[in-house]
Design an enzyme around this catalytic site. Structure first.
Site, PDB file in Angstrom:
ATOM      1  N   SER A  83     -12.287  -3.652  -3.247  1.00 19.26           N
ATOM      2  CA  SER A  83     -11.160  -3.032  -3.941  1.00 19.26           C
ATOM      3  C   SER A  83     -10.828  -3.783  -5.223  1.00 19.26           C
ATOM      4  O   SER A  83     -10.551  -3.181  -6.261  1.00 19.26           O
ATOM      5  CB  SER A  83      -9.931  -3.025  -3.024  1.00 19.26           C
ATOM      6  N   ASN A  84     -10.872  -5.120  -5.164  1.00 18.14           N
ATOM      7  CA  ASN A  84     -10.570  -5.899  -6.357  1.00 18.14           C
ATOM      8  C   ASN A  84     -11.703  -5.854  -7.368  1.00 18.14           C
ATOM      9  O   ASN A  84     -11.543  -6.288  -8.497  1.00 18.14           O
ATOM     10  CB  ASN A  84     -10.266  -7.346  -5.967  1.00 18.14           C
ATOM     11  N   LYS A 138     -13.110  -6.630   8.096  1.00 21.11           N
ATOM     12  CA  LYS A 138     -12.130  -7.187   7.165  1.00 21.11           C
ATOM     13  C   LYS A 138     -10.881  -6.350   7.336  1.00 21.11           C
ATOM     14  O   LYS A 138     -10.864  -5.160   6.999  1.00 21.11           O
ATOM     15  CB  LYS A 138     -12.625  -7.101   5.720  1.00 21.11           C
ATOM     16  N   SER A 175      -7.102  -5.787   6.260  1.00 18.89           N
ATOM     17  CA  SER A 175      -6.280  -6.186   5.120  1.00 18.89           C
ATOM     18  C   SER A 175      -4.862  -5.659   5.170  1.00 18.89           C
ATOM     19  O   SER A 175      -4.177  -5.635   4.152  1.00 18.89           O
ATOM     20  CB  SER A 175      -6.961  -5.726   3.821  1.00 18.89           C
ATOM     21  N   GLY A 185      -7.829 -10.159   5.331  1.00 19.00           N
ATOM     22  CA  GLY A 185      -7.874  -9.666   3.958  1.00 19.00           C
ATOM     23  C   GLY A 185      -6.526  -9.713   3.274  1.00 19.00           C
ATOM     24  O   GLY A 185      -6.336  -9.081   2.245  1.00 19.00           O
TER      25      GLY A 185
END
Lengths: 306, 306, 306, 306
Positions: free
Chosen positions: C55-56, C173, C175, C198
């Site tokens: 996503s980042n 993961k 988040s 996350g």
């Protein structure tokens, strides 16, 4: 356009009912004089009746004694008009008990808010039992009241249809503004079951769908235009109804969503009614918002015309 | 009743547009033959045009090649009718690029979904810039598309009014079903800005408010009744429009909220159109739901009458 | 304190992996030079590996060609460290296809985001089938990736336990920052199933619960302190871990919740890494926020100490 | 591991406090005998004190007379242990008045729920004023109480830091389960400000972060294991604490999220305490759920071990 034909039962909801505010004095006490003055002023308008002890009446901040004195004052001031009284509490039996008391004081019907503190437990079945028990006991007809913006409990689409057969369940005030839901309610209940719109921004389209009444904060500060919108929709003057709906939209949003009860009370005062103070923790509208609200109010009245 | 007068610009949205499904074969490939057969069948109905590559067209699961071949097929099959094409992607430039490509293939206008992955960053200002850039570049008019049930990004009430002055922004498909929001959009945009209702359960009240079009999944499987609802509302036959709205309500809910695209595709097949398969991870409607949907469909068609 | 014992399979997640940003040039093109420079700089830190295309990394705004060139560059720059690659798309088959491609380029494992556009249809069963199909096909181990802040699809508590028996499903993961959920995941999966945190604000308590890794935006701009937090927790220095967690909290919030990817990229640049530009519709951090972020960063680094 | 050092002020929260249920007789009346029997049974466990009139005590369904008789009974039964009493109401003055009454009856401190009916108006500033006024008036220390699952009002992250300087504000019971928020609260308040975890599934990680107490429904039916978890975390036996946390997780979820107060009361009865009936509209746990809950309880007790 006409709403679904009401049943034979009195009382019926068929028109506009302002949900009365509860004016407080600066020292926090009930201001019954102001409350009565508002009722007197409303007598001149084309209204079906009044709701006392609703969300805009700050019912959750009132003690039982205060509630009962407001009901008594409302009965005196309402003349022959319909008096609908908010009587919903978290406990079923406490609700039933309050229904009895307000009926004794002259309420024509009770508006029973969904219990909501234990919201994840408020299944259709739990709500059905709650309302059936209250309707069994209440001396006057019961209206459901669903307002998820305050309670977090939306109206289960099937609930009104399950409750409508009860002879003492008369209808619903549905305040979510969700017209798909309102359509489902109208489709699943008989004509005698009144559906009142509790969300002013969608009053006109709700009336198109078949709602028979409106119980709307904005009717407290602008009873004339709201009543005219109702009549226009009822008599098939759609262009006029649509125009009035658009004219009222910014005011309707300002006195509910934006500024809450404090905004509504200020708008009453600015309109010549008596809003009074709010009860803490609610706090009054700030100076900047005050000017903005005054402008919104003036524009709405001008746009609505005479 | 008439909608707000459309502007002079072609194309305008003024009627019903089914958001076409994308039929897949059992092996997962595009079934263009089925897609074209549906267009052929729709030609007989009173429809304004078609939307391709919308949410019901499973656009997020299509590759660009597939998208372009669907647009080309739709252009061939749409005859002179308006072809609106979904072209929204997360990146502004990727969206602009896709707008150019579908315009080259004959799209009359593009429908641009709000970017939404980084939803907390999707401020009014960010969305305004996105749409202005896309509208600057797109060879054909741009319609906003807001559908918070899929994106989590509701239409900021002020956004349409900010974008309406752009000469290449033509309107919006608003699919939240929130008619208070729709009222705000209508009040803040000029008449040439078309507002299409994307939520079938509120089509009739949206038309009352001034919406000029409907882009609705249920129009894919029941184009006749939806088109009649539109005409009834437009010609002031309110009782008939209300009746049709009530008749369509359960079906409209079933093919969207309840069963999603798989439900819609099944309803198409049950109605004599060609739904085809969905693309995984979506999966087909189970056996029990299948029977229920069949019943819902039959009842809706019977209730809508001829 | 030690995490649950990892299985014998390589790769395993056991440490800190920064989710690499994708630097763009002012003209919007990929800046692979900056990307590679960051990898070179990260080599000096105590990191387990890297996540690319998360996503980042602005994966939703990248074309497939761009994605593949980033993976190739990451493989070159990662040395012997673990390379985890984001490969989730809406369509199951498209996801499986991307998994194959990134594995060919040297990904050690894939991180597969929940499909989410049709979120109301994303039942446990639908998600289970999706992940099983992807895991059947992927040449490298599959990690689930749940991040409801972006997708609106929370991890169904029972999903990891259902997928853990698949030999090619290696972990998750998670988040959301919901440690009750993380506890349920840890309790319902075997030790070989890795649970990566996350959400940086809860890294230390997540490690206490048994998480074995952290994949956290803040590790991109402050890899040293995040790695020290990990080691402190792992070696039972709880006071030190708690102190580092508190020191990192404001920065962790600023570069994700508050300013999003643009904030993270700015923080990288301010820390001596190369953030580059974001891709529109995302936009850069404003001037006032820039100063605030600089202060937050400096304070965090000072508080974390050496 | 040790919590932040408490201040000098008595009372302090430093341990486990069960939020006592209010047993009702089948006819709906208070069952004070059962209430007192529970207190007597709890005396044998390693508990810091008791919370009366909390959410699990069905406070919203109790009249004031009932509340006061419960407080008096709790004072008698609590021995020298800390008695914390829920006193939050919608109105600020009504809350202040109730604080005075329960202090007169021996409450050592009051737990004040956020007002919540007018949730959109509950800004940081409104809540700050509310708590400051209550703390000014209350004869005993005030603890904030935030539980968005019931109220819809999350704790504004900055509120505890704003209120902590008030000499009569002693801490908070934070029941959202959001440990990022808890970290922010701990980081923004001095050591004398006690942070109690109100969400059992995250008790152990909350203690790791620095929480000094737990006020948890599951402690009513499994006081022994919860107290052991607390002691294990406090004495640095992390593996044991983690093990107990995992053992309690399914039970903790069952008696709150899943079955609510009715589930908790049943679990009490199954554990040898006296749950009694719930007050309508809440209704008892169904037969199937009853068996499931019994199994969950037995497994949790077995897993927690002696």
């Amino acid at each position: 356009l006409h709403a679904r034909a009401p049943g034979d039962g009195s009382p019926r909801l068929d028109g506009i009912l302002p949900p009365l505010v509860t004016p407080f004095r600066p020292d926090g006490a009930l201001d019954l004089v102001a409350f009565e003055a508002n009722l007197e002023a409303y007598a001149a308008f084309d209204l079906e009746g009044y709701l006392v002890l609703g969300s805009n009446g700050e019912a959750p901040s009132l003690g039982e004694d205060e509630k009962l004195s407001l009901v008594a004052a409302a009965r005196r001031g309402a003349g022959g008009r319909l008096l609908l009284v908010g009587a919903g509490l978290e406990s079923t039996e406490a609700t039933a008990s309050l229904c009895r008391k307000v009926a004794d004081l002259g309420a024509n019907a009770v508006l029973v808010l969904t219990p909501h503190y234990y919201r994840s437990q408020m299944t259709v079945e739990v709500l059905r039992r709650h309302y059936e028990r209250v309707a069994d006991v209440s001396p006057v007809p019961v209206y459901l009241y669903t307002v998820p913006a305050f309670t977090g409990v939306p109206c289960p689409p099937e609930l009104p249809g399950l409750l409508a057969p009860h002879p003492n369940v008369a209808g619903i005030k549905e305040s979510s503004g969700d017209l798909a839901l309102m359509g489902q309610i109208l489709a699943s209940t008989p004509e005698r079951f009144a559906v009142a719109c509790g969300s002013a921004p969608v009053l006109y389209p709700a009336l198109c769908l078949g709602a028979s009444a409106g119980i709307l904060a904005v009717a407290c500060c602008a009873p004339g235009p709201v009543a005219r919108l109702f009549r226009a929709a009822r008599s098939g003057e759609h262009e006029e109804a649509r125009r009035l709906q658009a004219a009222l939209l910014p005011l309707a949003t300002a006195v509910t969503k934006k500024h809450g009860v404090a905004g509504l009370k200020l708008a009453l005062t600015l309109s010549g009614f008596r809003g009074g103070e709010v009860r803490p923790p609610l706090c009054g509208v700030g100076v900047a918002a005050r000017d903005e609200l005054r402008t919104t109010l003036e524009r709405a009245v001008a746009a609505a015309g005479s």
